[in-house]
Design a protein around this motif. Structure first.
Motif, PDB file in Angstrom:
ATOM      1  N   HIS A  12       0.832  -1.203   0.000  1.00 55.53           N
ATOM      2  CA  HIS A  12       0.000   0.000   0.000  1.00 55.53           C
ATOM      3  C   HIS A  12       0.862   1.248   0.000  1.00 55.53           C
ATOM      4  O   HIS A  12       0.626   2.194  -0.753  1.00 55.53           O
ATOM      5  CB  HIS A  12      -0.922  -0.025   1.234  1.00 55.53           C
ATOM      6  CG  HIS A  12      -1.995   1.020   1.206  1.00 55.53           C
ATOM      7  ND1 HIS A  12      -2.033   2.067   2.084  1.00 55.53           N
ATOM      8  CD2 HIS A  12      -3.067   1.179   0.392  1.00 55.53           C
ATOM      9  CE1 HIS A  12      -3.088   2.821   1.805  1.00 55.53           C
ATOM     10  NE2 HIS A  12      -3.727   2.305   0.798  1.00 55.53           N
ATOM     11  N   ARG A  15       2.668   2.098  -3.272  1.00 53.70           N
ATOM     12  CA  ARG A  15       1.858   2.575  -4.391  1.00 53.70           C
ATOM     13  C   ARG A  15       1.490   4.043  -4.256  1.00 53.70           C
ATOM     14  O   ARG A  15       0.661   4.538  -5.002  1.00 53.70           O
ATOM     15  CB  ARG A  15       0.594   1.728  -4.502  1.00 53.70           C
ATOM     16  CG  ARG A  15       0.880   0.349  -5.076  1.00 53.70           C
ATOM     17  CD  ARG A  15      -0.354  -0.496  -5.117  1.00 53.70           C
ATOM     18  NE  ARG A  15      -0.125  -1.727  -5.866  1.00 53.70           N
ATOM     19  CZ  ARG A  15      -1.014  -2.698  -5.967  1.00 53.70           C
ATOM     20  NH1 ARG A  15      -2.181  -2.582  -5.371  1.00 53.70           N
ATOM     21  NH2 ARG A  15      -0.746  -3.784  -6.662  1.00 53.70           N
ATOM     22  N   SER A  16       2.109   4.718  -3.281  1.00 55.79           N
ATOM     23  CA  SER A  16       1.858   6.153  -3.156  1.00 55.79           C
ATOM     24  C   SER A  16       2.985   6.897  -3.864  1.00 55.79           C
ATOM     25  O   SER A  16       4.116   6.909  -3.395  1.00 55.79           O
ATOM     26  CB  SER A  16       1.817   6.544  -1.680  1.00 55.79           C
ATOM     27  OG  SER A  16       1.963   7.940  -1.550  1.00 55.79           O
ATOM     28  N   GLU A  19       4.851   9.435  -1.588  1.00 56.87           N
ATOM     29  CA  GLU A  19       5.721   8.872  -0.553  1.00 56.87           C
ATOM     30  C   GLU A  19       6.969   8.251  -1.159  1.00 56.87           C
ATOM     31  O   GLU A  19       8.063   8.377  -0.618  1.00 56.87           O
ATOM     32  CB  GLU A  19       4.945   7.833   0.279  1.00 56.87           C
ATOM     33  CG  GLU A  19       4.015   8.509   1.280  1.00 56.87           C
ATOM     34  CD  GLU A  19       3.180   7.523   2.071  1.00 56.87           C
ATOM     35  OE1 GLU A  19       3.684   6.445   2.367  1.00 56.87           O
ATOM     36  OE2 GLU A  19       2.027   7.863   2.382  1.00 56.87           O
ATOM     37  N   ASN A  73      -2.551   8.471   8.915  1.00 57.38           N
ATOM     38  CA  ASN A  73      -3.193   8.114   7.648  1.00 57.38           C
ATOM     39  C   ASN A  73      -4.310   7.105   7.847  1.00 57.38           C
ATOM     40  O   ASN A  73      -5.345   7.158   7.172  1.00 57.38           O
ATOM     41  CB  ASN A  73      -2.167   7.533   6.665  1.00 57.38           C
ATOM     42  CG  ASN A  73      -1.275   8.609   6.098  1.00 57.38           C
ATOM     43  OD1 ASN A  73      -1.615   9.794   6.150  1.00 57.38           O
ATOM     44  ND2 ASN A  73      -0.118   8.224   5.595  1.00 57.38           N
ATOM     45  N   GLN A  77      -8.024   7.638   6.577  1.00 58.26           N
ATOM     46  CA  GLN A  77      -8.699   6.658   5.716  1.00 58.26           C
ATOM     47  C   GLN A  77      -9.892   6.024   6.415  1.00 58.26           C
ATOM     48  O   GLN A  77     -10.668   5.313   5.778  1.00 58.26           O
ATOM     49  CB  GLN A  77      -7.713   5.536   5.351  1.00 58.26           C
ATOM     50  CG  GLN A  77      -6.633   5.974   4.400  1.00 58.26           C
ATOM     51  CD  GLN A  77      -5.504   4.959   4.320  1.00 58.26           C
ATOM     52  OE1 GLN A  77      -4.665   5.057   3.461  1.00 58.26           O
ATOM     53  NE2 GLN A  77      -5.447   4.007   5.217  1.00 58.26           N
TER      54      GLN A  77
ATOM     55  N   ARG B 104      -5.319   1.876  -2.239  1.00 63.72           N
ATOM     56  CA  ARG B 104      -4.306   1.507  -3.227  1.00 63.72           C
ATOM     57  C   ARG B 104      -4.115  -0.014  -3.302  1.00 63.72           C
ATOM     58  O   ARG B 104      -3.257  -0.487  -4.029  1.00 63.72           O
ATOM     59  CB  ARG B 104      -2.980   2.214  -2.908  1.00 63.72           C
ATOM     60  CG  ARG B 104      -3.068   3.728  -3.040  1.00 63.72           C
ATOM     61  CD  ARG B 104      -1.717   4.388  -3.032  1.00 63.72           C
ATOM     62  NE  ARG B 104      -1.041   4.290  -1.764  1.00 63.72           N
ATOM     63  CZ  ARG B 104      -1.201   5.135  -0.738  1.00 63.72           C
ATOM     64  NH1 ARG B 104      -2.015   6.163  -0.859  1.00 63.72           N
ATOM     65  NH2 ARG B 104      -0.529   4.979   0.375  1.00 63.72           N
ATOM     66  N   GLU B 147      -9.411   2.186  -5.210  1.00 61.28           N
ATOM     67  CA  GLU B 147      -9.527   3.609  -5.563  1.00 61.28           C
ATOM     68  C   GLU B 147     -10.351   3.818  -6.840  1.00 61.28           C
ATOM     69  O   GLU B 147     -10.873   4.907  -7.061  1.00 61.28           O
ATOM     70  CB  GLU B 147      -8.149   4.266  -5.677  1.00 61.28           C
ATOM     71  CG  GLU B 147      -7.234   3.689  -6.728  1.00 61.28           C
ATOM     72  CD  GLU B 147      -5.794   4.150  -6.572  1.00 61.28           C
ATOM     73  OE1 GLU B 147      -5.515   4.988  -5.713  1.00 61.28           O
ATOM     74  OE2 GLU B 147      -4.942   3.649  -7.336  1.00 61.28           O
TER      75      GLU B 147
END
Lengths: 251, 331
Positions: A12, A15-16, A19, A73, A77, B104, B147
Motif C-alpha cells: 500500500h 503505491r503512493s 511517498e 493516515n 482513511q 491503493r 480507488e
C-alpha cells in the motif's frame, strides 16, 4: 498475520507516488551533500559511508514519519477504527505497519547506493558483504520494532506529525548515521547509547568499513526488542485511552 | 447462553474537547444520555434518528470503539468494557461512506488483510473470500484497486469485510448512505438475507422505508435518548389520529411556514428541499381538512403537486422526533 500484514502495508505504501518520491529523493539529496562534505574534508575514502549513512537516514525518516504518519493516515482513511476492532492485541495490529515503513525505508538505501555507484562511481567495497547483508535487514527490523514505541505515543495525538518533525534530524545526528558519535559532544553519548538507531547504524557502518558487526547488531536488536515490549504495553494502555478520549476516529 | 445478543443499560457518553493553548476552553457534549434496550439473537433492530441524535455513538459504545461514561453494555453476554476481545470476536462493523478501506490495494488484498487481522483460519480464507465476493457481487472485479471503485462497490466491499469472520452480531451504521437506489435495494436484500441466516443486525439509517422494510423492531433516538421503541407497526401508531398533506412549493419564506404551524389543528410541519423545490409535509388532526387553509397561507407562491394521504412510518418518526425539539418546524 505479521508477514501478510507487513507485506500488504508495504504494498500500500509503495503505491503512493508522493511517498515513494520523497523516500527516494530526500536521501539522495542528503547523500549528495555528505559526499561533497567528505570530499572537501579530504576524506574521499568515506564516500561509501556517506551513501550508506544517507540510506540509513532515509530508513529512519521512513520509520519516524511512517509510524506517526501511517497511523494518522489510518485515521484519515477511516481504517484505524477498523484495524483496532480486530480481536488481537493492539501491538500486533500496529506492528505490521511500523515494520512496513521500515521495509519501504530500504528503498532509500537502495537509491543512495545506486546513486553513489552510477553518479559518483563509488565502488560498493563492503569490508564484510555477508555481515552487511545481515546488518542492513537487522537494522531495518530493529527500527521497525522501535517504530512501535513511537506509534504508541502517536496514536493518542491528533497532531502527531509536529512531534515527528522535531525528532527527525536530532535522532539521526545523535545516532551517528552520518558522522561517528565520537565527534559529537560528550553529553549526547548517553542518549546515543540507548537508541537502537545508534547500534543499527554502527553495525551497518562496521559491515562497510570493517569492525565487530555482530555485537552492535545484537545490541540494536536487544534494545529494539525492549522497545517492542515497552511499545506493546504502551499500545494496550494507549488503545484504552483512545477509546476513552474518542481519538480513534476523526470525529 | 443468554437470549440477548445486545443488552444496553443506561449507556451515557460525554465528549470532552479543549481548544486553545493560552486560554484553553473546555467543551462538553453529552451525545448519549442513558440509552437502554435489548436485541434478541437473530433480530434485525433499527436505530433511527436525526443527525447528531447519538446513533453512531451508541453503536461505537456497543462495538467497543468507545468506552461509556456511564452505564453498561453486553454483546453476546460479554461486557464491552472488560471483555473487549471476546466482544470483538463476535461482532462485525460496517459504516457508510468512502473511507475505511485501503484504496491503493485491491479488494482481494483488503479482504486478505482483514481476514488475517480478524483471525479467519488460513485454510478457509480463500473459500470465504470467494463466497463473500460473490455475495456482494464483486466477483470478477476483486483484483482491481479500490480507488477505482464506485461508492456502491466500496459499500459492498465494506459489507464483505464486516462478514469475513462470520460475526454473530453485525453493526451497520448508515450503510446505504450515498448509495444509488438500485445498489441500496441490493444492499437491503443482502441485509435481509443475513438476518434470515441468524445473524443479529443492528442497523442505523435515515431512510424510513429501509427501516420499515427490514427491521423487526425500531428504536427512535433523539437528543441522546430513546424516544420510542417498537415494531414498525407499533411506531406508526404515534401518527394515529392524523392526516398528512404534502405540498410541493417553490420559495416558501419562514414566516409562511410559521403561519401554517399556527393554524388550528396543525400538529407538525416539516420541510425537505428536493432540488429547486420544497416539499412541505403538514400533519394535522384527522378530523380537520387543512388543505384549503394551507393553500390559503401559500397564496401567491408557486406550487406543484398537492397530495393528501394517510400517515406513514416516516410521519410517525417526524412526530416522535419533533415532540422533543424546542421548535416545531423541522427542516
Amino acid at each position: 498475520m505479521l508477514a501478510v500484514g507487513t507485506l500488504l502495508h508495504a504494498k500500500h505504501l509503495s503505491r503512493s507516488p508522493l511517498e515513494i518520491t520523497i523516500a527516494l529523493l530526500v536521501p539522495v539529496v542528503q547523500a549528495t551533500l555528505a559526499v561533497y562534505l567528505f570530499r572537501s574534508g579530504a576524506e574521499p575514502h568515506r564516500l561509501l559511508e556517506a551513501a550508506v549513512g544517507a540510506g540509513l537516514m532515509g530508513v529512519w525518516s521512513s520509520v519516524l514519519f511512517g509510524s506517526g504518519g501511517a497511523i494518522q493516515n489510518q485515521r484519515w482513511q477511516g481504517t484505524l477504527e477498523m484495524i483496532m476492532l480486530a480481536p488481537r492485541p493492539p501491538a500486533l495490529v500496529i506492528l505490521p505497519i511500523t515494520l512496513a515503513t521500515a521495509l519501504t525505508g530500504t528503498y532509500a538505501m537502495i537509491a543512495t547506493l545506486l546513486w553513489g555507484r552510477l553518479l559518483y562511481g563509488i565502488r560498493l567495497d563492503f569490508a564484510d558483504p555477508l555481515a552487511f547483508a545481515a546488518a542492513a535487514p537487522g537494522c531495518v527490523l530493529g527500527l521497525g520494532m522501535f517504530g512501535l514505541l513511537l506509534a504508541s505515543t502517536f496514536v493518542l495525538l491528533r497532531n502527531a506529525n509536529a512531534l515527528a518533525n522535531t525528532m527527525e534530524y536530532p535522532i539521526w545526528l545523535v545516532s551517528g548515521m552520518l558522522v561517528p558519535v565520537t565527534v559529537l559532544p560528550p553529553w549526547t553519548n548517553p542518549i546515543a547509547a540507548v537508541l537502537p538507531t545508534t547500534w543499527g547504524a554502527r553495525a551497518v557502518r562496521e559491515a562497510v568499513t570493517g569492525g565487530p558487526v555482530w555485537p552492535s547488531l545484537g545490541i540494536c536488536l536487544a534494545i529494539s526488542a525492549g522497545c517492542l515490549v515497552l511499545g506493546a504495553v504502551s499500545m494496550s494502555y494507549v488503545e484504552r485511552r483512545a477509546r476513552a478520549a474518542a481519538t480513534l476516529a476523526l470525529a | 447462553m443468554t437470549e440477548w445478543a445486545i443488552e444496553a443499560d443506561g449507556l451515557r457518553r460525554t465528549y470532552r474537547s479543549r481548544t486553545g493553548w493560552l486560554r484553553p476552553r473546555r467543551q462538553e457534549v453529552e451525545a448519549v444520555r442513558g440509552v437502554s434496550f435489548t436485541v434478541r439473537r437473530g433480530e434485525l433492530f433499527g436505530l433511527l434518528g436525526p443527525n447528531g441524535a447519538g446513533k453512531t455513538t451508541t453503536i461505537k459504545l456497543l462495538n467497543t470503539l468507545l468506552i461509556p461514561t456511564a452505564g453498561t453494555a453486553r454483546v453476546c453476554g460479554h461486557d464491552v468494557v472488560r471483555q473487549t476481545r471476546e466482544v470483538r470476536r463476535h461482532i462485525g462493523y460496517v459504516f457508510g461512506g468512502d473511507r475505511g478501506l485501503y484504496d491503493r490495494l485491491s479488494a482481494l488484498d483488503n479482504l486478505r488483510y482483514f481476514a488475517e487481522l480478524y483471525g479467519v483460519p488460513p485454510r478457509g480464507q480463500r473459500a470465504r473470500i470467494s463466497a463473500l465476493l460473490e455475495l456482494v457481487g464483486l466477483d470478477g472485479r476483486e483484483r482491481e484497486r479500490v480507488e477505482g471503485y464506485s461508492r456502491g462497490m466500496r459499500q459492498r466491499l465494506h459489507i464483505a469485510r464486516g462478514l469475513l469472520h462470520e460475526p454473530d452480531v453485525l453493526f451497520l451504521d448508515e450503510p446505504s448512505i450515498g448509495v444509488d437506489p438500485v445498489a441500496a435495494r441490493e444492499l437491503r436484500r443482502t441485509v435481509a438475507g443475513l438476518a434470515e441466516t441468524g445473524t443479529t443486525v443492528l442497523l442505523t439509517t435515515h431512510y424510513m422505508a429501509e427501516a420499515d422494510e427490514l427491521c423487526d423492531r425500531i428504536a427512535v433516538i433523539a437528543g441522546g435518548r430513546i424516544r420510542a421503541l417498537g415494531t414498525p407497526a407499533e411506531l406508526k401508531h404515534h401518527a394515529d389520529g392524523r392526516r398528512v398533506l404534502e405540498v410541493e412549493a417553490y420559495g416558501v419564506p419562514d414566516a409562511r411556514l410559521a403561519e401554517i404551524q399556527d393554524l388550528p389543528g396543525v400538529r407538525e410541519v416539516s420541510v425537505e428541499t428536493v432540488g429547486a423545490a420544497q416539499m412541505l409535509t403538514v400533519q394535522s388532526d384527522a378530523g380537520t381538512d387543512m388543505q384549503s387553509h394551507v393553500l390559503g397561507v401559500l397564496n401567491g407562491i408557486r406550487l406543484g403537486r398537492v397530495t393528501a394521504r394517510q400517515p406513514t412510518l416516516e410521519d410517525a418518526y417526524v412526530s416522535i422526533v419533533n415532540a422533543h425539539r424546542p421548535e416545531k418546524v423541522a427542516a
